[in-house]
Design an enzyme around this catalytic site. Structure first.
Site, mmCIF file in Angstrom:
data_model
loop_
_atom_site.group_PDB
_atom_site.id
_atom_site.type_symbol
_atom_site.label_atom_id
_atom_site.label_comp_id
_atom_site.label_asym_id
_atom_site.label_seq_id
_atom_site.Cartn_x
_atom_site.Cartn_y
_atom_site.Cartn_z
ATOM 1 N N CYS A 170 0.840 -1.211 0.000
ATOM 2 C CA CYS A 170 0.000 0.000 0.000
ATOM 3 C C CYS A 170 0.873 1.259 0.000
ATOM 4 O O CYS A 170 1.693 1.440 0.896
ATOM 5 C CB CYS A 170 -0.927 0.013 1.207
ATOM 6 S SG CYS A 170 -2.015 1.460 1.224
ATOM 7 N N GLU A 173 -7.665 -1.889 -10.591
ATOM 8 C CA GLU A 173 -8.545 -0.931 -11.266
ATOM 9 C C GLU A 173 -9.205 -1.532 -12.503
ATOM 10 O O GLU A 173 -10.376 -1.269 -12.784
ATOM 11 C CB GLU A 173 -7.769 0.334 -11.641
ATOM 12 C CG GLU A 173 -7.485 1.229 -10.454
ATOM 13 C CD GLU A 173 -7.249 2.674 -10.858
ATOM 14 O OE1 GLU A 173 -7.012 2.918 -12.057
ATOM 15 O OE2 GLU A 173 -7.317 3.542 -9.975
#
Length: 408
Positions: free
Chosen positions: A32, A157
């Site tokens: 992350c 995505e």
């Protein structure tokens, strides 16, 4: 698979123990790159702390009954990335997912993921390796496996914009949206999650129907979201009915906007063009204004900042005018001005508890409360043993309290 972010071996393992009976593996998120991960000191911001990562994985292997896996981002240098992966494998990581971008490559600076890094890791370790990055359609999956030799591929995505990506098809957006909303009605979740997913699914259509984009952003109930979704579907169906023969998709899209398809995130230059003269003329702006444009001109501020400006006309968003805060010695957040440990409240609380200390600046009185507890125990022993009081043998009472505290 249950994924955790962590920076403490004991805390990580205790949390994983609660989940291990409900999953096939525990994944440690070391990829992350968001600011919240930097503030919390986890994710990709641990990639330089190899000793800590080794201890977390070693302890997890020792205590857990399911495999431990990791997801990482790469370093700019391939050699260092390979050594990083080998270190994780040696510590006990049993499957490695490699996102082929550095922690700096995010948002408009995401750029292209490096399959070369992923290929090098795949050749250097003996555990299974999954690839992440540049996956927009099924042909990308096949090409990634062919070029890198990985055992599997992940998509973030790309999959959010087209949930049928791994089936190799491009369905109508409203089919996916309606299926998703049925799941939400069966398994409720926060409205912000639902809104975020629909913004991904309807991304291209919402560039066409800006008013509905505003409505989707403002609606406060699930029923309201369903209504907006229905209206988007009707608008698209009407557009299809009025479509001329031979008409092609606009805005350079491979398919018409009502069909699930990738969204290619624009880079900084393209984003500037979007937010420049041509964008202003059309009344269309990007998701947020670039920071370098935000010089106090309300026309160039994001909507949130425009609202703040209305509440306080004298407010400035010039970064150079922001007050400079001293940072916490532990995590980098602003430290308390009166903290005895020079830490933020969260870090101070952990240390004060561990050391049984006080920090009046943060209102933490662990030492004081402990001493009061001992005093109360002493008074209780006097009440229960009146002979101590009659003899005036205070030293005996104190010794008994200290012995009890030591035994506990």
């Amino acid at each position: 698979l249950s994924q955790f972010c962590a920076n403490d071996p004991e805390v990580f393992v205790q949390a994983a123990l609660l989940a291990q009976d409900y999953c096939d593996a525990i994944d440690l998120n070391l990829g992350c790159p968001q600011m919240i991960a930097k503030r919390g000191h986890y994710g990709a911001f641990l990639q330089e702390e190899w000793d800590l990562l080794q201890r977390m994985i070693l302890l997890a292997n020792e205590k857990l009954s399911v495999p431990i896996t990791c997801k990482i981002r790469v370093f700019p240098e391939i050699d260092k990335t390979v050594k990083y992966a080998q270190m994780l494998e040696k510590a006990g990581c049993q499957l490695l997912t490699v996102h082929g971008r550095t922690k700096e490559q995010k948002g408009p600076l995401a750029g292209v993921a490096s399959w070369e890094h992923i290929q090098a890791v795949r050749k250097a370790v003996s555990i299974p390796v999954f690839a992440n990055g540049n996956i927009q359609c099924l042909s990308d999956v096949e090409e990634c496996i062919r070029k890198t030799g990985v055992h599997g591929v992940m998509s973030a995505e790309g999959n959010l914009h087209n949930p049928a990506l791994f089936e190799g098809r491009n369905p109508l957006v409203w089919e996916m949206a309606e299926e998703y909303l049925e799941i939400v009605q069966k398994y409720p979740c926060p409205l912000s999650y639902v809104r975020a997913h629909l913004f991904k699914l309807w991304h291209h259509t919402l560039q066409v129907y800006q008013q509905l984009r505003e409505e989707l952003a403002k609606v406060k109930t699930l029923e309201g979201i369903v209504d907006v979704n229905r209206e988007l579907k009707l608008r698209c169906q009407e557009e299809i009915a009025n479509q001329k023969e031979g008409e092609k998709p606009k805005e350079g899209l491979p398919f018409f906007h009502w069909i699930c398809q990738p969204y290619i995130r624009p880079g900084p230059k393209e984003r500037c063009k979007e937010n420049g003269a041509s964008g202003t003329e059309k009344g269309v702006r990007g998701k947020r204004a670039l920071e370098e444009e935000e010089d106090g001109n309300s026309e160039l501020l994001s909507k949130n900042k425009q609202k703040k400006k209305l509440r306080n006309p004298n407010k400035s968003f010039d970064p150079s005018l922001k007050p400079k805060y001293a940072k916490c010695d532990q995590c980098g957040n602003p430290k308390g001005n009166k903290c005895v440990f020079n830490m933020c409240r969260g870090c101070c609380k952990k240390r004060a508890f561990k050391e049984t200390a006080d920090c009046p600046g943060h209102g933490l009185l662990f030492k004081t409360k402990y001493e009061k507890s001992l005093s109360w125990q002493s008074s209780q022993r006097v009440i229960q043993n009146p002979e101590i009081s009659r003899r005036g043998d205070v030293d005996v009472g104190e010794t008994a309290v200290l012995k009890e505290a030591g035994d506990s």
